[in-house]
Write a protein that holds these residues in place. Sequence first.
Motif, PDB file in Angstrom:
ATOM      1  N   GLY A  93      45.026  44.051 -88.993  1.00 50.24           N
ATOM      2  CA  GLY A  93      43.940  44.727 -89.747  1.00 50.24           C
ATOM      3  C   GLY A  93      42.426  43.852 -89.885  1.00 50.24           C
ATOM      4  N   VAL A  94      42.362  42.844 -88.747  1.00 48.83           N
ATOM      5  CA  VAL A  94      40.982  42.253 -88.750  1.00 48.83           C
ATOM      6  C   VAL A  94      40.012  42.825 -88.706  1.00 48.83           C
ATOM      7  N   GLY A  95      40.025  43.830 -87.563  1.00 47.63           N
ATOM      8  CA  GLY A  95      39.038  44.759 -87.021  1.00 47.63           C
ATOM      9  C   GLY A  95      38.593  45.658 -88.242  1.00 47.63           C
ATOM     10  N   ARG A  96      39.654  46.266 -88.643  1.00 45.67           N
ATOM     11  CA  ARG A  96      39.335  47.160 -90.097  1.00 45.67           C
ATOM     12  C   ARG A  96      38.637  46.475 -90.992  1.00 45.67           C
ATOM     13  N   ALA A  97      39.019  45.324 -91.448  1.00 45.16           N
ATOM     14  CA  ALA A  97      38.128  44.403 -92.382  1.00 45.16           C
ATOM     15  C   ALA A  97      37.051  44.146 -91.955  1.00 45.16           C
ATOM     16  N   LEU A  98      36.854  43.844 -90.835  1.00 47.50           N
ATOM     17  CA  LEU A  98      35.396  43.636 -90.425  1.00 47.50           C
ATOM     18  C   LEU A  98      34.580  44.997 -90.227  1.00 47.50           C
ATOM     19  N   GLY A  99      35.009  46.054 -90.139  1.00 49.71           N
ATOM     20  CA  GLY A  99      34.501  47.371 -89.808  1.00 49.71           C
ATOM     21  C   GLY A  99      33.975  47.631 -91.393  1.00 49.71           C
ATOM     22  N   GLU A 100      34.852  47.661 -92.339  1.00 53.04           N
ATOM     23  CA  GLU A 100      34.762  47.869 -93.776  1.00 53.04           C
ATOM     24  C   GLU A 100      33.637  46.843 -94.235  1.00 53.04           C
ATOM     25  N   HIS A 101      33.670  45.665 -94.049  1.00 53.89           N
ATOM     26  CA  HIS A 101      32.683  44.608 -94.601  1.00 53.89           C
ATOM     27  C   HIS A 101      31.313  45.008 -93.975  1.00 53.89           C
ATOM     28  N   SER A 102      31.271  45.596 -92.682  1.00 53.34           N
ATOM     29  CA  SER A 102      29.990  45.641 -92.136  1.00 53.34           C
ATOM     30  C   SER A 102      29.202  46.989 -92.672  1.00 53.34           C
ATOM     31  N   LEU A 103      30.209  47.970 -93.282  1.00 52.57           N
ATOM     32  CA  LEU A 103      29.483  49.264 -93.809  1.00 52.57           C
ATOM     33  C   LEU A 103      29.155  48.914 -95.191  1.00 52.57           C
ATOM     34  N   ALA A 104      29.757  47.860 -95.623  1.00 51.35           N
ATOM     35  CA  ALA A 104      29.220  47.476 -97.192  1.00 51.35           C
ATOM     36  C   ALA A 104      28.015  46.775 -96.991  1.00 51.35           C
ATOM     37  N   TRP A 105      27.920  45.856 -96.042  1.00 56.39           N
ATOM     38  CA  TRP A 105      26.594  44.981 -95.605  1.00 56.39           C
ATOM     39  C   TRP A 105      25.766  46.117 -95.447  1.00 56.39           C
ATOM     40  N   ALA A 106      25.832  46.968 -94.603  1.00 55.71           N
ATOM     41  CA  ALA A 106      24.733  47.949 -94.118  1.00 55.71           C
ATOM     42  C   ALA A 106      24.318  48.833 -95.553  1.00 55.71           C
ATOM     43  N   ARG A 107      25.217  49.193 -96.428  1.00 54.53           N
ATOM     44  CA  ARG A 107      24.719  49.728 -97.537  1.00 54.53           C
ATOM     45  C   ARG A 107      23.848  48.814 -98.347  1.00 54.53           C
ATOM     46  N   ALA A 108      24.627  47.675 -98.658  1.00 53.27           N
ATOM     47  CA  ALA A 108      23.936  46.731 -99.334  1.00 53.27           C
ATOM     48  C   ALA A 108      22.200  46.528 -99.041  1.00 53.27           C
ATOM     49  N   GLN A 109      22.177  46.548 -97.734  1.00 51.64           N
ATOM     50  CA  GLN A 109      20.876  46.231 -96.995  1.00 51.64           C
ATOM     51  C   GLN A 109      19.880  47.213 -97.129  1.00 51.64           C
ATOM     52  N   GLY A 110      20.451  48.489 -97.444  1.00 51.47           N
ATOM     53  CA  GLY A 110      19.577  49.865 -97.760  1.00 51.47           C
ATOM     54  C   GLY A 110      19.572  50.633 -96.386  1.00 51.47           C
ATOM     55  N   TYR A 111      20.542  50.422 -95.512  1.00 50.81           N
ATOM     56  CA  TYR A 111      20.512  51.096 -94.110  1.00 50.81           C
ATOM     57  C   TYR A 111      20.975  52.600 -94.582  1.00 50.81           C
ATOM     58  N   ARG A 112      20.499  53.575 -93.898  1.00 49.47           N
ATOM     59  CA  ARG A 112      20.897  55.010 -94.331  1.00 49.47           C
ATOM     60  C   ARG A 112      22.085  55.711 -93.275  1.00 49.47           C
ATOM     61  N   ALA A 113      22.253  54.664 -91.901  1.00 53.60           N
ATOM     62  CA  ALA A 113      23.484  55.091 -91.318  1.00 53.60           C
ATOM     63  C   ALA A 113      23.700  54.020 -90.318  1.00 53.60           C
ATOM     64  N   MET A 114      25.042  54.090 -89.836  1.00 56.91           N
ATOM     65  CA  MET A 114      25.275  53.044 -88.653  1.00 56.91           C
ATOM     66  C   MET A 114      25.633  53.745 -87.391  1.00 56.91           C
ATOM     67  N   GLN A 115      25.200  53.320 -86.394  1.00 58.74           N
ATOM     68  CA  GLN A 115      25.311  53.858 -85.139  1.00 58.74           C
ATOM     69  C   GLN A 115      25.887  52.734 -84.039  1.00 58.74           C
ATOM     70  N   PHE A 116      26.997  53.057 -83.306  1.00 62.23           N
ATOM     71  CA  PHE A 116      27.581  52.215 -82.176  1.00 62.23           C
ATOM     72  C   PHE A 116      26.884  52.966 -80.927  1.00 62.23           C
ATOM     73  N   ASN A 117      26.235  52.095 -80.167  1.00 61.70           N
ATOM     74  CA  ASN A 117      25.559  52.612 -78.848  1.00 61.70           C
ATOM     75  C   ASN A 117      26.465  52.715 -77.802  1.00 61.70           C
TER      76      ASN A 117
END
Length: 167
Positions: A93-117
């Motif tokens: 579950g490390v990947g899921r935990a890191l993914g959830e953390h990154s989404l929370a980080w992006a929200r807290a930083q005020g990003y409107r979306a996340m994109q993987f290129n």
Amino acid sequence: MLIRTATPADWPAIWSFLRQIVAAGETYAYDPELTEDAARAIWMLAAPGTTVVAVDQDGTVLGSAKMNPNRDGPGAHVASASYMVDPAHGGRGVGRALGEHSLAWARAQGYRAMQFNAVVETNTRAVALWRSLGFEIVGTVPEAFRHPTKGYVGLHVMYRQLPPLRD
């Protein structure tokens, strides 16, 4: 598992699995011959980006993520991220935990979306994980990735909108 900001002391542990994953050439569009110095420059980000590690109770680094604006200037309101999990600690579950953390980080930083290129289409575990976290495939660049055993395969662009910014 604890996710915390990566420090320079974490780099040797990150490098040990990053080197292995990149050299395999199956999931990242990095040069398989990537040097340690080049890898450190790519992975260990300064603000406005950040790099984190997921660590076990004993301090073992299980995986890492780097989060950053996807683009500068007018595109800086969309975040991006990259993730690597030590293969010795996969399936925990490390990947899921890191993914959830990154989404929370992006929200807290005020990003409107996340994109993987560039999500390699044959990396089905990653594609399934990102879909389960609300990402959608908005396009696939055909034959944009040269897989060492499957030949030329597509790279997905994956996207997830985040809650709108509050005024």
